[in-house]
Design a protein around this motif. Structure first.
Motif, PDB file in Angstrom:
ATOM      1  N   LEU A  82     -94.566 -16.002  50.295  1.00 59.72           N
ATOM      2  CA  LEU A  82     -94.883 -15.753  51.696  1.00 59.72           C
ATOM      3  C   LEU A  82     -94.545 -16.957  52.567  1.00 59.72           C
ATOM      4  O   LEU A  82     -95.017 -17.077  53.698  1.00 59.72           O
ATOM      5  CB  LEU A  82     -96.367 -15.400  51.850  1.00 59.72           C
ATOM      6  CG  LEU A  82     -96.714 -13.909  51.712  1.00 59.72           C
ATOM      7  CD1 LEU A  82     -96.288 -13.358  50.357  1.00 59.72           C
ATOM      8  CD2 LEU A  82     -98.201 -13.693  51.907  1.00 59.72           C
ATOM      9  N   ASP A 454     -91.542  -9.535  48.815  1.00 62.18           N
ATOM     10  CA  ASP A 454     -92.579 -10.573  48.869  1.00 62.18           C
ATOM     11  C   ASP A 454     -93.820 -10.203  48.060  1.00 62.18           C
ATOM     12  O   ASP A 454     -94.916 -10.715  48.311  1.00 62.18           O
ATOM     13  CB  ASP A 454     -92.957 -10.900  50.321  1.00 62.18           C
ATOM     14  CG  ASP A 454     -93.407  -9.678  51.110  1.00 62.18           C
ATOM     15  OD1 ASP A 454     -93.385  -8.562  50.539  1.00 62.18           O
ATOM     16  OD2 ASP A 454     -93.797  -9.836  52.278  1.00 62.18           O
ATOM     17  N   HIS A 484     -94.557 -11.366  57.002  1.00 65.20           N
ATOM     18  CA  HIS A 484     -95.275 -11.046  55.778  1.00 65.20           C
ATOM     19  C   HIS A 484     -96.644 -10.493  56.137  1.00 65.20           C
ATOM     20  O   HIS A 484     -97.130 -10.666  57.264  1.00 65.20           O
ATOM     21  CB  HIS A 484     -95.432 -12.285  54.891  1.00 65.20           C
ATOM     22  CG  HIS A 484     -94.151 -12.948  54.539  1.00 65.20           C
ATOM     23  ND1 HIS A 484     -93.303 -12.469  53.575  1.00 65.20           N
ATOM     24  CD2 HIS A 484     -93.549 -14.062  55.050  1.00 65.20           C
ATOM     25  CE1 HIS A 484     -92.242 -13.258  53.480  1.00 65.20           C
ATOM     26  NE2 HIS A 484     -92.365 -14.231  54.368  1.00 65.20           N
TER      27      HIS A 484
END
Length: 529
Positions: A82, A454, A484
Motif C-alpha cells: 500500500l 494490492d 488504496h
C-alpha cells in the motif's frame, strides 16, 4: 489474529482483534459444552477432559510462539503493498495487554448474560419442567435484553451522537467563507442561507476551481462552475430540501450548462472535491453540481442507525431534478450524470426510478468505493463475464458498466459504449467494498488467485477470524495513501470522468497535468479542513 488482512493494523486494533477472537473462541467452546449437557449426552471422563485441555493449551502456546514473532513482518508486507513505510518496532507487550484486557471484559460481559439467563430460567422453573424452563428462560431474557437495548440504550446513544454531530455541523470549516459569486449556494442571490449549508456544504461551495483557475489550466475561456447544496437545516423534509436545491439551480441558470451532476454525499454530507473538480476543469467550467445533506452522522453510523435515509434523500433529489430536466427541450438541456462515493454511491445507485433508465434516461455515472451492500455492484460481481475476477469484474463486455482500479483506463473495453455510461472505481484492498457476511464460514471469491494488485499473497482465509479482520479493516480503510483502501485518488476520478463524458481534445498529458494541479491545491488546503 496476527495474520495479515487488507489493511495494516496498528497495535491497539491488533490487540482488540486478539481479545475478540479469544472471547469468540471461548464462547463457541463453552456453548458447545452447555449444549452437550442440555442434550444429556454422555460426558467424557474427567481425566480425559483434563488431558484434552492440556493438549489444547500446549497447541495454543506453540501456535503463539510460531505466529506472534511473524506479526510485524506480515504487517510490513501489507504496508509495502500500500506504499506505506514500515511500522515502527512492534509493541508486542501493548498488543498482548490490550488483547488480555478486552478478552477479560468480553468474558465478564458473557458471564453477566449467562447469569441473567440462569436467573430467568430459575424463575420459570417454578411452573415448568427443567428443560423447557431452560429454553423459555433464555428466550425471555434475550427478548428483555433486546427490548431494553433497542428501546433505551440505542435510542439514547443515537440521540446523543446526533446532538453532538449537529453541534459540529453548524461550525464553519477553517478557511471556508461566504461565497462572493452568484454560482454557489449561500452566496449572493441564493435562496439557501450560508448557515443552512452545514459544515460539509460550506466546504463544498468553498472548494473547487474558479473561472480563473480553469482558464490558467486550459488557456481557454471558461465559465464559473455552479455548485448548489442544501443542508439539513435548509428544509424539514427530503422533498423540501430537493425543492430548495432546484430553486437555486434554476436561479443560477444551471439548466443552460452542458452538464448537470447530481452528487450524493457521504453520511455527514461531504462531497469529495476530487470527484467533482476534474469535470469542472475538463469542460471549461460549463458544469453544474447539486447535492443535498441527509445526515449529521458519519457513514457507518448513518448506515446502521438511519437505514434507508440516504436512499430516500437521493431519490427525492433525483426525482425533483429529473422531473424538471425532462420537461426541457431535449436538444438544449444539459447532459445528466450521477456521482457518489461510499455510502453516497449506494444511495445514488438506487435513486433513479426504472423509467429514468429507459427513454429519457440520464447519461451516466461515476461511483467510487461502493459498499458491499450496493445492489447493482453486487449484481455486476455475481453476473460478471467468465474469466474476469470478482475484484475487477467485466460485465457484458463493458457496454454500460466498467470497473477500474488505481491507474485503470475506463475508456478501453471489448464493447463500445452504450447509451448510458457508468464507471465504478474500486480498489481490491477496500474492505468496505469486499466485506461479505459469508466470510465467517466461506472463503470469498476475491481471495482466489489471481488476486488484486494490492492484496497480499500472505492473506489466508480462516473461518470467523478473516471476517473479523476485514471488519476491522473497514474502520481503517481510509487511513492509507490514495489509490488504496477507501482513499480514492484524483487520477482515477479523472480517468473515469473522461471515459464517461468524453471531453473534446482530451489527452493523457492533460490528465497528468490536471491530477498534479488538483493534488497540489488539496495539499495547500489540507490543514484548513
Amino acid at each position: 489474529m496476527f495474520t495479515p488482512s487488507l489493511i495494516p493494523r496498528p497495535p491497539i486494533f491488533q490487540g482488540l482483534l486478539g481479545g475478540l477472537a479469544f472471547a469468540i473462541g471461548y464462547a463457541i467452546g463453552h456453548g458447545g459444552v452447555v449444549l452437550w449437557r442440555y442434550l444429556e449426552l454422555p460426558e467424557v471422563p474427567r481425566p480425559w477432559r483434563r488431558a484434552a485441555n492440556i493438549v489444547l493449551a500446549v497447541a495454543c502456546a506453540v501456535a503463539a510462539v510460531i505466529y506472534v514473532p511473524q506479526a510485524a513482518a506480515w504487517q510490513d508486507e501489507v504496508r509495502a503493498r500500500l506504499n506505506m513505510p514500515p511500522a515502527e518496532t512492534a509493541n508486542l507487550l501493548m498488543v498482548l495487554l490490550i488483547a488480555a484486557i478486552s478478552a477479560v471484559l468480553l468474558l465478564l460481559l458473557g458471564r453477566l448474560v449467562t447469569g441473567g439467563v440462569r436467573m430467568a430460567s430459575a424463575w420459570v422453573y417454578r411452573w415448568m419442567p427443567r428443560r423447557i424452563a431452560g429454553l423459555l428462560g433464555a428466550l425471555i431474557f434475550v427478548v428483555l435484553l433486546i427490548t431494553i437495548v433497542n428501546g433505551t440504550l440505542v435510542s439514547a446513544a443515537i440521540s446523543a451522537i446526533d446532538r453532538a454531530q449537529a453541534l459540529v455541523d453548524v461550525t464553519d470549516p477553517p478557511g471556508a467563507a461566504v461565497p462572493t459569486v452568484d454560482t454557489r449556494s449561500g452566496g449572493p442571490g441564493s435562496s439557501i442561507a450560508w448557515q443552512e449549508l452545514g459544515r460539509a456544504g460550506k466546504r463544498f461551495v468553498t472548494e473547487g476551481p474558479r473561472k480563473s483557475d480553469i482558464e490558467v489550466f486550459t488557456g481557454r475561456h471558461a465559465l464559473e462552475p455552479i455548485r448548489v447544496y442544501a443542508g439539513l437545516r435548509a428544509a424539514d423534509t427530503p422533498d423540501e430540501q430537493a425543492e430548495a436545491a432546484l430553486a437555486d439551480l434554476i436561479r443560477m441558470d444551471a439548466f443552460s450548462r452542458s452538464m448537470l451532476v447530481i452528487a450524493t454525499p457521504t453520511g455527514t454530507g461531504w462531497v469529495d472535491n476530487n470527484g467533482i473538480a476534474p469535470l469542472e476543469y475538463m469542460h471549461d467550467g460549463d458544469i453544474a453540481t447539486v447535492a443535498v445533506q441527509y445526515s449529521y452522522l458519519e457513514s457507518p453510523f448513518s448506515l446502521v442507525l438511519e437505514p434507508g435515509r440516504s436512499q430516500a434523500s437521493a431519490a427525492a433529489l433525483f426525482r425533483t431534478v429529473y422531473r424538471y430536466w425532462k420537461g426541457l427541450p431535449e436538444d438544449s438541456r444539459p447532459r445528466l450524470y450521477l456521482f457518489g462515493l461510499s455510502l453516497g454511491s449506494l444511495a445514488s445507485e438506487d435513486s433513479p426510478p426504472i423509467h429514468a433508465w429507459l427513454g429519457d434516461s440520464f447519461d451516466g455515472a461515476v461511483w467510487s468505493g461502493p459498499p458491499f451492500r450496493n445492489r447493482i455492484w453486487r449484481a455486476i460481481q455475481r453476473d460478471r463475464d467468465e474469466g474476469s475476477p470478482s475484484w475487477r469484474p467485466v460485465f457484458e463486455d463493458g457496454a454500460n458498466f466498467r470497473v477500474i482500479g488505481h491507474g485503470g483506463d475506463a475508456s478501453k473495453a471489448a464493447a463500445d459504449w452504450g447509451r448510458v455510461r457508468m464507471v465504478y472505481i474500486v480498489y481490491p484492498s477496500d474492505a468496505i467494498v469486499f466485506f461479505e457476511e459469508s466470510m465467517f464460514y466461506r472463503q470469498p471469491e476475491w481471495l482466489v488467485p489471481p488476486r488484486g494488485e494490492d492484496v497480499s499473497p500472505l492473506l489466508r482465509w480462516y473461518p470467523i477470524i478473516t471476517a473479523l479482520q476485514v471488519g476491522i479493516d473497514m474502520m481503517l480503510s481510509a487511513e492509507v495513501p490514495p489509490g488504496h483502501g477507501h482513499d480514492y485518488a484524483v487520477a482515477d476520478y479523472i480517468s473515469a470522468w473522461s471515459a464517461v463524458t468524453a471531453p473534446e481534445d482530451w489527452t493523457d498529458e492533460d490528465a497528468k497535468r490536471l491530477a498534479t494541479v488538483i493534488e497540489t491545491d488539496a495539499a495547500r488546503h489540507s490543514g484548513s479542513w
